[in-house]
Design a protein around this motif. Structure first.
Motif, PDB file in Angstrom:
ATOM      1  N   LYS A 162      35.600  51.114  36.933  1.00  0.00           N
ATOM      2  CA  LYS A 162      36.275  50.278  37.916  1.00  0.00           C
ATOM      3  C   LYS A 162      36.953  51.339  38.991  1.00  0.00           C
ATOM      4  N   ALA A 163      37.071  52.493  38.683  1.00  0.00           N
ATOM      5  CA  ALA A 163      37.661  53.325  39.620  1.00  0.00           C
ATOM      6  C   ALA A 163      36.565  53.790  40.587  1.00  0.00           C
ATOM      7  N   ARG A 164      35.249  53.870  40.262  1.00  0.00           N
ATOM      8  CA  ARG A 164      34.000  54.291  41.008  1.00  0.00           C
ATOM      9  C   ARG A 164      33.748  52.753  41.876  1.00  0.00           C
ATOM     10  N   TYR A 165      33.898  51.672  41.290  1.00  0.00           N
ATOM     11  CA  TYR A 165      33.489  50.401  42.107  1.00  0.00           C
ATOM     12  C   TYR A 165      34.472  50.282  43.077  1.00  0.00           C
ATOM     13  N   PHE A 166      35.721  50.280  43.078  1.00  0.00           N
ATOM     14  CA  PHE A 166      36.758  50.324  44.082  1.00  0.00           C
ATOM     15  C   PHE A 166      36.880  51.320  45.034  1.00  0.00           C
ATOM     16  N   LYS A 167      36.448  52.818  44.759  1.00  0.00           N
ATOM     17  CA  LYS A 167      36.519  53.531  45.699  1.00  0.00           C
ATOM     18  C   LYS A 167      35.212  53.931  46.395  1.00  0.00           C
ATOM     19  N   GLN A 168      34.060  53.683  45.556  1.00  0.00           N
ATOM     20  CA  GLN A 168      32.793  54.182  46.128  1.00  0.00           C
ATOM     21  C   GLN A 168      31.957  53.280  46.631  1.00  0.00           C
ATOM     22  N   ASP A 169      31.766  52.038  45.946  1.00  0.00           N
ATOM     23  CA  ASP A 169      30.823  50.929  46.162  1.00  0.00           C
ATOM     24  C   ASP A 169      31.184  50.322  47.256  1.00  0.00           C
ATOM     25  N   GLU A 170      30.320  49.879  48.133  1.00  0.00           N
ATOM     26  CA  GLU A 170      30.719  48.997  49.441  1.00  0.00           C
ATOM     27  C   GLU A 170      31.249  47.709  49.221  1.00  0.00           C
ATOM     28  N   LYS A 171      30.836  47.019  48.243  1.00  0.00           N
ATOM     29  CA  LYS A 171      31.470  45.822  47.959  1.00  0.00           C
ATOM     30  C   LYS A 171      32.930  46.164  47.198  1.00  0.00           C
ATOM     31  N   GLY A 172      33.061  47.030  46.358  1.00  0.00           N
ATOM     32  CA  GLY A 172      34.073  47.555  45.781  1.00  0.00           C
ATOM     33  C   GLY A 172      35.402  47.808  46.763  1.00  0.00           C
ATOM     34  N   VAL A 173      34.966  48.590  47.784  1.00  0.00           N
ATOM     35  CA  VAL A 173      35.999  49.146  48.661  1.00  0.00           C
ATOM     36  C   VAL A 173      36.276  47.633  49.723  1.00  0.00           C
ATOM     37  N   ALA A 174      35.409  46.816  49.916  1.00  0.00           N
ATOM     38  CA  ALA A 174      35.770  45.936  50.790  1.00  0.00           C
ATOM     39  C   ALA A 174      36.670  44.950  50.049  1.00  0.00           C
ATOM     40  N   ALA A 175      36.573  44.798  48.818  1.00  0.00           N
ATOM     41  CA  ALA A 175      37.431  43.874  47.674  1.00  0.00           C
ATOM     42  C   ALA A 175      38.696  44.630  47.652  1.00  0.00           C
ATOM     43  N   MET A 176      38.727  45.962  47.509  1.00  0.00           N
ATOM     44  CA  MET A 176      39.949  46.552  47.571  1.00  0.00           C
ATOM     45  C   MET A 176      40.867  46.400  48.875  1.00  0.00           C
ATOM     46  N   CYS A 177      40.349  46.321  49.880  1.00  0.00           N
ATOM     47  CA  CYS A 177      40.915  46.337  51.318  1.00  0.00           C
ATOM     48  C   CYS A 177      41.348  45.088  51.133  1.00  0.00           C
ATOM     49  N   LYS A 178      40.631  44.030  50.822  1.00  0.00           N
ATOM     50  CA  LYS A 178      41.089  42.585  50.860  1.00  0.00           C
ATOM     51  C   LYS A 178      42.178  42.346  50.020  1.00  0.00           C
ATOM     52  N   MET A 179      42.178  43.094  48.983  1.00  0.00           N
ATOM     53  CA  MET A 179      43.542  42.849  47.981  1.00  0.00           C
ATOM     54  C   MET A 179      44.666  43.617  48.515  1.00  0.00           C
ATOM     55  N   MET A 180      44.261  44.674  49.105  1.00  0.00           N
ATOM     56  CA  MET A 180      45.696  45.140  49.718  1.00  0.00           C
ATOM     57  C   MET A 180      46.276  44.336  50.904  1.00  0.00           C
ATOM     58  N   GLU A 181      45.302  43.832  51.707  1.00  0.00           N
ATOM     59  CA  GLU A 181      45.783  42.873  52.662  1.00  0.00           C
ATOM     60  C   GLU A 181      46.442  41.548  52.241  1.00  0.00           C
ATOM     61  N   ASP A 182      46.021  41.181  51.142  1.00  0.00           N
ATOM     62  CA  ASP A 182      46.551  40.046  50.388  1.00  0.00           C
ATOM     63  C   ASP A 182      47.984  40.431  50.033  1.00  0.00           C
ATOM     64  N   MET A 183      48.137  41.670  49.307  1.00  0.00           N
ATOM     65  CA  MET A 183      49.336  41.981  48.971  1.00  0.00           C
ATOM     66  C   MET A 183      50.414  42.268  50.068  1.00  0.00           C
ATOM     67  N   ARG A 184      49.911  42.604  51.118  1.00  0.00           N
ATOM     68  CA  ARG A 184      50.772  42.820  52.351  1.00  0.00           C
ATOM     69  C   ARG A 184      51.036  41.561  52.845  1.00  0.00           C
ATOM     70  N   ASN A 185      50.477  40.493  52.949  1.00  0.00           N
ATOM     71  CA  ASN A 185      50.758  39.277  53.174  1.00  0.00           C
ATOM     72  C   ASN A 185      51.781  38.357  52.288  1.00  0.00           C
ATOM     73  N   GLU A 186      51.379  38.770  51.086  1.00  0.00           N
ATOM     74  CA  GLU A 186      52.329  38.072  50.127  1.00  0.00           C
ATOM     75  C   GLU A 186      53.735  38.595  50.085  1.00  0.00           C
ATOM     76  N   ALA A 187      53.806  39.944  50.434  1.00  0.00           N
ATOM     77  CA  ALA A 187      55.007  40.584  50.820  1.00  0.00           C
ATOM     78  C   ALA A 187      55.829  40.198  51.804  1.00  0.00           C
ATOM     79  N   ALA A 188      55.168  40.033  52.759  1.00  0.00           N
ATOM     80  CA  ALA A 188      55.748  39.189  54.267  1.00  0.00           C
ATOM     81  C   ALA A 188      56.124  37.885  53.915  1.00  0.00           C
ATOM     82  N   LYS A 189      55.175  37.222  53.146  1.00  0.00           N
ATOM     83  CA  LYS A 189      55.595  35.883  52.705  1.00  0.00           C
ATOM     84  C   LYS A 189      56.858  35.686  51.969  1.00  0.00           C
TER      85      LYS A 189
END
Length: 233
Positions: A162-189
């Protein structure tokens, strides 16, 4: 999650049927909670797993609050309380908040009978996992992996993968960025809802003014806040 629970609880028979992160548990009569991870296994046992980097979020009263909300949301209307499955609130803490140099700290209720203490057995469990622990056992290896930044140095293949997927795989990195953005939006909400709730309680704003003053609130958010105000009336 299955791996983590099997190690923390010392059981190899746990099979997870559902997992949801950032699960909100609503409480119309008081403070709600958002669970880091909410999981249900094949026997309907329910788990709240909280990852805490700061000691301030690990207090006994918070564990009690999360446990009570988790239990309150398990039973459906009309179901017998005797049928409620076991629930587990698990805090994985960065520091040894209990300061006992142990790997885990199980918290249970006991009945005092004379000089004896007998397990109450209500099926409600709270467990603290010491993130500083590095003993030569499964918990020590798991906590090492939790703080490890290099997947190649991890003990458990599931976590390393899982760590390799989210740190090194292109799709995983994109998914992690999306999750972080969602978390920031949720915190703002959440901040917006807290501000709106505070103004409502102070009588500085009316329900029908919420959408105009807080355009980011959805219709469901407004209805939720309205229900809270009605409960307090």
């Amino acid at each position: 999650m299955e791996l983590i629970l099997r190690i923390v609880l010392g059981r190899k028979d746990i099979t997870i049927k559902s997992v949801r992160t950032q699960k909100p548990l609503k409480n119309l009569q008081g403070r709600s909670a958002v669970l880091d991870v909410h999981a249900v296994d094949s026997t309907k046992k329910e788990f709240d797993v909280e990852i805490q980097r700061q000691d301030a979020g690990t207090g006994a009263k918070r564990a009690r609050h999360n446990s009570s909300l988790l239990d309150a949301h398990i039973l459906k209307p009309g179901e017998d309380t005797e049928d409620i499955p076991d629930s587990y609130v698990i805090f994985i803490t960065e520091n040894d908040v209990m300061k006992g140099n142990q790997s885990i700290y199980p918290v249970e209720r006991y009945v005092t009978i004379g000089e004896d203490k007998v397990l109450f057995g209500d099926g409600s469990h709270i467990i603290y996992v010491n993130g500083k622990y590095r003993g030569d056992n499964e918990i020590g290896r798991l906590m090492h992996d939790f703080s490890c930044t290099n997947p190649d140095d991890m003990n458990y293949d599931v976590l390393a993968g899982k760590a390799r997927y989210f740190k090194q795989d292109e799709k995983g990195v994109a998914a992690m960025c999306k999750m972080m953005e969602d978390m920031r939006n949720e915190a703002a909400k959440k901040t917006t809802k807290d501000n709106a709730r505070r103004l409502l309680k102070l009588g500085k704003i009316k329900i029908d003014e919420l959408s105009e003053c807080f355009p980011s609130l959805s219709d469901s958010d407004v209805k939720e806040l309205e229900a809270e105000v009605m409960q307090l009336a």
